[in-house]
Design a protein around this motif. Sequence first.
Motif, PDB file in Angstrom:
ATOM      1  N   SER A 261       1.010  -0.708   0.155  1.00 53.47           N
ATOM      2  CA  SER A 261       0.073  -0.131   0.031  1.00 53.47           C
ATOM      3  C   SER A 261       1.137   1.022  -0.030  1.00 53.47           C
ATOM      4  O   SER A 261       2.004   1.192   0.730  1.00 53.47           O
ATOM      5  CB  SER A 261      -0.607   0.099   0.920  1.00 53.47           C
ATOM      6  N   GLU A 262       0.223   2.038  -0.411  1.00 47.41           N
ATOM      7  CA  GLU A 262       1.010   3.767  -0.303  1.00 47.41           C
ATOM      8  C   GLU A 262       0.319   4.364   0.004  1.00 47.41           C
ATOM      9  O   GLU A 262      -1.528   4.264  -0.696  1.00 47.41           O
ATOM     10  CB  GLU A 262       1.877   3.777  -1.638  1.00 47.41           C
ATOM     11  N   LEU A 263      -0.206   5.700   0.167  1.00 51.42           N
ATOM     12  CA  LEU A 263      -0.874   6.832   0.947  1.00 51.42           C
ATOM     13  C   LEU A 263      -0.092   7.901   0.679  1.00 51.42           C
ATOM     14  O   LEU A 263       1.395   7.785   1.864  1.00 51.42           O
ATOM     15  CB  LEU A 263      -1.223   6.575   1.883  1.00 51.42           C
ATOM     16  N   ASP A 264      -0.293   8.874  -0.276  1.00 49.55           N
ATOM     17  CA  ASP A 264       0.457  10.380   0.184  1.00 49.55           C
ATOM     18  C   ASP A 264      -0.510  11.250  -0.402  1.00 49.55           C
ATOM     19  O   ASP A 264      -1.575  11.294  -0.660  1.00 49.55           O
ATOM     20  CB  ASP A 264       1.105  10.763  -0.885  1.00 49.55           C
ATOM     21  N   ILE A 265      -0.433  13.011   1.000  1.00 48.52           N
ATOM     22  CA  ILE A 265      -0.998  13.885   0.556  1.00 48.52           C
ATOM     23  C   ILE A 265       0.100  15.258   0.483  1.00 48.52           C
ATOM     24  O   ILE A 265       0.841  15.199   1.680  1.00 48.52           O
ATOM     25  CB  ILE A 265      -1.129  13.978   2.080  1.00 48.52           C
ATOM     26  N   PHE A 266      -0.825  15.825   0.028  1.00 49.48           N
ATOM     27  CA  PHE A 266       0.270  16.658  -0.583  1.00 49.48           C
ATOM     28  C   PHE A 266      -0.472  17.936  -0.592  1.00 49.48           C
ATOM     29  O   PHE A 266      -2.254  18.079  -1.188  1.00 49.48           O
ATOM     30  CB  PHE A 266       0.463  16.697  -3.359  1.00 49.48           C
ATOM     31  N   ARG A 267       0.488  18.765  -0.592  1.00 42.19           N
ATOM     32  CA  ARG A 267      -0.332  20.769  -0.978  1.00 42.19           C
ATOM     33  C   ARG A 267      -0.228  21.413  -1.862  1.00 42.19           C
ATOM     34  O   ARG A 267       1.376  21.239  -2.389  1.00 42.19           O
ATOM     35  CB  ARG A 267      -0.057  21.553   0.368  1.00 42.19           C
TER      36      ARG A 267
ATOM     37  N   GLY B  80       3.874  11.270   3.818  1.00 37.63           N
ATOM     38  CA  GLY B  80       3.344   9.908   3.003  1.00 37.63           C
ATOM     39  C   GLY B  80       3.988   8.996   3.840  1.00 37.63           C
ATOM     40  O   GLY B  80       5.222   8.331   4.545  1.00 37.63           O
ATOM     41  N   HIS B  81       3.526   7.350   3.078  1.00 36.90           N
ATOM     42  CA  HIS B  81       3.631   5.958   3.850  1.00 36.90           C
ATOM     43  C   HIS B  81       4.019   4.815   3.256  1.00 36.90           C
ATOM     44  O   HIS B  81       2.123   4.800   2.083  1.00 36.90           O
ATOM     45  CB  HIS B  81       2.482   5.791   5.186  1.00 36.90           C
ATOM     46  N   ASP B  82       4.536   4.242   3.338  1.00 34.23           N
ATOM     47  CA  ASP B  82       4.513   2.922   2.464  1.00 34.23           C
ATOM     48  C   ASP B  82       4.346   1.802   2.721  1.00 34.23           C
ATOM     49  O   ASP B  82       5.546   1.208   3.506  1.00 34.23           O
ATOM     50  CB  ASP B  82       6.542   3.264   1.145  1.00 34.23           C
TER      51      ASP B  82
END
Length: 814
Positions: free
Chosen positions: A472-478, A488-490
Amino acid sequence: MGSQYTIKGYLILITFLMVGPLLAQGKKTIEATRITDAPKIDGILDDAIWKSLPSYGNFFMYEPGNEGVIPEAYKTEVKMAYDDKAVYVAAYMYDPNPETIPSQFSQRDEIFVQADHFSIALNTYNDGINETHFLVTSAGTIGDAVASRNDFDFSYNVVFESKISKDTLGWYAEFKIPYNALRFPEVEVQDWSVNFYRKLIRQNETHTWNFIDNSVGEESQYNGLVTGVRNIDPPIRLTLFPFAQGQVTHYDGETETNFTAGMDIKYGLSDSFTLDATLVPDFGQASFDEVTLNLGPFEQTFGENRQFFTEGTDLFNKGRIFFSRRVGGRPSGDVGELSENEVIREFPEKVNLLNALKISGRTKDKLGVGFFNAISEKTYAIIDDTITNSSRKILVEPIGNYNIVVLDQQFNDNSSISLINTNVTRDGHFRDGNVSAFVFDVADKQNRFRSSGRAIVSNVNTADGMTTGFLSELDIFRIKGRFRYRIGHDFANNTFDMNDLGVNFQNNFNNFVAGVSYQIFKPNNLFNTYRIEFTARHLRLYKPNVQTGNSFNINSFFVTKSRFAFGMDIGYNTKNDDYYEPRVTGRFVTNGANLGGNTWVSSDYRKKFAYDVRLGYREYYDSDPRKNYFLDFEPRYRFSDKLLLIFQSEFSIRKKDFGFVEETDTDIIFGQRERTDIENSIQASYNFDPYKAIDLRFRNFWSIADYSDNIFFKLNQDGSRSEIPYQYDATENNPNANFNIWNLDLSFRWRFAPGSEATLLYRNQIFNFDTLSSLNYGESVSNLFKQPQQNTLSLRITYFIDYNNAKDIFNNKS
């Protein structure tokens, strides 16, 4: 009275300053006019139809910044028309000094050279995401690309026409884009959007028809609207690309000849969906792979050079679980155990592909659907018996079936969610693989924040049973403004494996990342743009839950007003544990803390002579004495608008490097080595015109790994290394390496008709790998030329056939 007029003037000025930018950012509208008589595509805009259509201008500044007013002398105007066969565009690019317009010749899709260019960004779904770009340079070179969120894929190739002309007022471009080059929903009234771009090399500016705020969102969200396109009755979308290829190869005293013929087919299943198929493919003229000496624990992979697998694959690349080089790659099996008197005479490097097809398109509700299938043939290794002189074949790859299914729903003009499944089924008891992914990329309507990620489940079926893994991968960007940030988390468990139709080198990780950046979008007194970014990473294993390292990186990028670019990348890694280099599950080797980076400069390509230089250095601390040095020098010289020469030389030294040597019955052995790499390459192109060119591509790569200091270690359980006496087997397990490879391609390309091309290619290849690591570069090259050379001469002719044109020809004859 004077003060009243002054106040009114201020009020008008304030109102303009407040409302002006809002008006500028609105969506323009261009009306496409239905015509009955198509213009002649010759670049000379004297057709009666162009004189009768309204023109659309008032372009805006886009690059280097949004500020500034485009002078009247450099204005741009466009006109747009359509019929039941194609869309037509005329572009008028005015210039007060047309004789000074840069016009470097190049070949198809080589757009970003020293030439002005004009491009059409057409979105036939008006979804704010997907566009098809059609481009032409001031020298007449055409190009096309599919774009999604500023990601351009120039491997996409369709057949369209564009010609240019020049006079004392500027230059002009004329386009004919057939409907078989487009996909659009089957509705009465089309909802399209478009933007037009004009790149001016001398001024270092880009102008756009519809305003694009370069600090917010993506280019594709700023298109203007196309009205007037209705009741299209396009002809059957069927195009054929038959090809024939002849090849003569001479190697080690033997000459082989080969002739192949096949066909690529494109068929419009509807106005929205297209079937692409390749029958009896031959990729013998694909570019050579840039092979290097691989001493690491992971396989060496290469980019895709086969046209069928690079063209129109944007849907299939969703989620990054499809690696096309797996199709027709190395066999998945091996020869097993051989008897003492048996040797491998031939083990195939690749599996032959029988055929492949893909179906893709998007509905009026913005749902993208894709299906891919390929079938490979049985592949055998040949084993010789040295006593009986007999031979036998061993199946190392059975008939294989490769499949991909994609569903991609787009919404809000900036977001999408996708489901992807890949499946590889091999006949018999060979390994099978299945991977499913959920992918999302979602932004708010104001384009302030974006969140993206993927969740992937892998299933591998072997003779030992089924193994399931997860990533799983999760990223949050401004994503708005000068200050931006991300977190982010991988994650991957220790059984994740998607290597049947994808590629992943690592699993069993639980990593975190955070970053912040600052970038200007408005040029200042010194710079057109610059960006500074800081990134921190915390790395862990999933099982056992232990820290493996931390890293901190600062990256910078600057471009001056005179188009001189420079930057720096500095990185610090804490003491870290490498669980891959030992090649044994659960074991790790500890690397010392290290600090290093690189700095680079790039000069103005508008000048005849330009250069790129990069310098790098990294030093390891604690008891780890390693030092790495790197230099890359790439000068280029443009002799004329027809001839360009680029030379590149890369040099690297890794002092007191260490790496895996072998696993014995009791220990894992590492060795200290000196590593030197030198890579030289030349690219030269002579373009007779935009349709014919001679190209030279040369590369020589040399690498050594020298263990002559005879310093070897055993790997301890805590990741440290203890020096031990060790003697390797000089014939069976000599770790010293001298690797040298030479590739030369000399080709003549001729695009003799739209979609049709002939290529004559001469290829020279030499390769040597031995254990003479004490040789210097000159001695190694001298030895290289003592090896057998492979010389190949091939001619490939591809002809474009449009079903409708062929039908008209036969009807006229009858």
